[in-house]
Design a protein around this motif. Structure first.
Motif, short mmCIF file in Angstrom:
data_model
loop_
_atom_site.label_atom_id
_atom_site.label_comp_id
_atom_site.label_asym_id
_atom_site.label_seq_id
_atom_site.Cartn_x
_atom_site.Cartn_y
_atom_site.Cartn_z
N UNK A 1 36.60 41.69 38.49
CA UNK A 1 38.12 41.45 39.66
C UNK A 1 39.21 41.94 39.39
N UNK A 2 39.70 41.99 40.96
CA UNK A 2 41.33 42.35 41.10
C UNK A 2 42.61 41.88 41.03
N UNK A 3 42.63 42.29 39.72
CA UNK A 3 44.14 40.91 39.10
C UNK A 3 45.65 41.74 40.55
N UNK A 4 45.61 40.37 40.49
CA UNK A 4 47.34 40.63 40.78
C UNK A 4 48.01 40.25 39.84
N UNK B 1 49.64 36.99 37.37
CA UNK B 1 48.17 36.60 36.72
C UNK B 1 48.16 36.60 35.12
N UNK B 2 48.56 35.67 34.41
CA UNK B 2 48.24 35.93 33.12
C UNK B 2 46.85 36.59 32.51
N UNK C 1 47.10 28.03 34.00
CA UNK C 1 47.04 28.96 34.98
C UNK C 1 46.99 30.48 34.56
N UNK C 2 45.86 30.86 33.80
CA UNK C 2 45.68 32.14 33.75
C UNK C 2 44.41 32.62 34.14
N UNK C 3 43.77 33.69 33.98
CA UNK C 3 42.50 34.40 34.41
C UNK C 3 41.65 33.98 33.39
N UNK C 4 41.78 33.13 32.72
CA UNK C 4 40.09 32.31 31.74
C UNK C 4 40.15 31.45 32.85
N UNK C 5 41.10 30.56 32.45
CA UNK C 5 41.24 29.55 33.42
C UNK C 5 40.60 29.31 34.60
N UNK C 6 40.70 30.77 35.01
CA UNK C 6 39.85 30.19 36.72
C UNK C 6 38.61 30.67 36.15
N UNK C 7 38.59 31.57 35.04
CA UNK C 7 36.47 32.58 35.06
C UNK C 7 35.98 31.59 34.98
N UNK C 8 36.32 30.32 34.24
CA UNK C 8 35.90 28.92 33.66
C UNK C 8 35.82 28.13 34.37
N UNK C 9 36.04 27.68 35.24
CA UNK C 9 36.02 27.30 36.74
C UNK C 9 35.37 27.55 37.79
N UNK D 1 52.54 41.71 34.83
CA UNK D 1 52.36 42.17 35.96
C UNK D 1 52.28 43.63 36.25
N UNK D 2 50.74 44.09 35.91
CA UNK D 2 50.49 44.89 35.89
C UNK D 2 49.05 44.64 36.99
N UNK D 3 48.98 45.02 38.14
CA UNK D 3 47.53 44.71 38.79
C UNK D 3 46.57 45.42 38.91
#
Length: 325
Positions: free
Chosen positions: A97-100, A103-104, A114-122, A142-144
């Protein structure tokens, strides 16, 4: 609560002689916090040369085999959310993943959704069966940049072992204050800041932390650095650069009071004052693929806000160079 068994093994060399058990383990199994490791020791989850050790003060002799058989919480109670992910690579075994910025990575106090984990589970519901939804390492909010996520237990085991053995290649771009003459390495231990609860610091009894850095480009009062992590402590690059007196531009925790350069265009001054996050980006990630054992790597260019800042630094340098000509 949903739980998952986890097994870790490591054979130490002579360099660990005299070190406390919890410190030795935290340096090897760096994806787990020292407090979690201390709890595992106290609960009898750790064996040294096939004998259970329950004291974190146990002194290592060198050449011991340490085994951890623990139980940890997994992502079963977190909810899936339809949040867009920038997927650089995906196959049956892993995701990159390229994190913006903003995004926590992982749910926690104040960030239950609202985190990357929640997105991944979807995106991959079966990740609820893996520790931390398959996430192997983290980036600050805040690191990408690039993160790898395991999709199977076998891949998770392989990637965690690689991280423990410092086999990942992790390169970052950073824009820092002041002009650095040349690159080098910093080997300085990092731990919780003695007075600032949310910050880390270089402290004598911290966990060993090693960062390698080189100069990519010099500006009039700033530097573009390429950095590689040998270890992966919390806020490592940010803390090390601040400790060296080259804090990352925009870092809200570690940049200190900003000194306005004498030779600065209005455009650059505005760009710097408006940059409200650390100018840090995980641009390269390399590892051995868990299915093929072949080395693979991915790259992600600097995000648009960092690139625009870099371009303004170049313009500022060129403007004053023309004035001096």
């Amino acid at each position: 609560m949903t739980t998952q068994s986890i097994e870790l093994r490591h054979t130490f060399d002579e360099k660990v002689y005299g070190k406390r058990l919890d410190l030795a383990l935290s340096e090897v199994f760096e994806e787990f916090s020292r407090s979690r490791i201390q709890d595992w020791v106290k609960q009898g989850y750790v064996k040294v040369n096939d004998e259970v050790v329950t004291s974190n003060k146990h002194k290592m002799s060198g050449f011991e085999l340490v085994e951890v058989n623990a139980v940890i919480k997994v992502a079963g109670e977190w909810k899936a959310q339809a949040i867009t992910l920038n997927i650089v690579h995906e196959d049956d075994d892993l995701l990159v993943i390229n994190k913006p910025a903003g995004l926590v990575v992982h749910p926690g106090a104040g960030n239950q959704d609202g985190t990357m984990v929640n997105a991944l589970l979807h995106h991959v519901p079966d990740l609820q069966k893996l520790p931390r939804a398959g996430i192997i390492h983290r980036l600050d909010k805040e690191t990408t940049g690039l993160l790898v996520v395991a999709k199977t237990i076998a891949a998770h085991t392989s990637l965690v072992e690689q991280l423990q053995n410092r086999a990942f290649t992790r390169e970052y771009d950073a824009l820092v204050n002041r002009v650095m003459v040349s690159g080098s390495s910093i080997d300085a231990p990092i731990g919780r800041h003695p007075t600032k609860r949310t910050a880390m610091a270089v402290i004598p009894d911290g966990r060993r932390a090693i960062t390698h850095y080189r100069v990519a480009e010099k500006f009039l009062d700033h530097t573009h650095l390429k950095l590689r992590l040998e270890t992966g402590r919390t806020h490592q690059i940010r803390v090390h650069m601040s400790h060296l007196k080259f804090p990352i531009i925009g870092d809200p925790l570690y940049s200190g009071r900003y000194r306005v350069p004498t030779r600065i265009t209005p455009e650059l001054k505005e760009k710097l004052s408006g940059f409200k996050r650390q100018a840090l980006h995980a641009s390269l990630l390399g590892l051995k693929h868990p299915a093929t054992d072949e080395y693979v790597e991915w790259r992600a260019p600097m995000p648009s806000d960092m690139q625009a800042l870099r371009d303004e630094l170049v313009a500022n340098r060129e403007y004053y160079s023309s004035q001096d000509a």
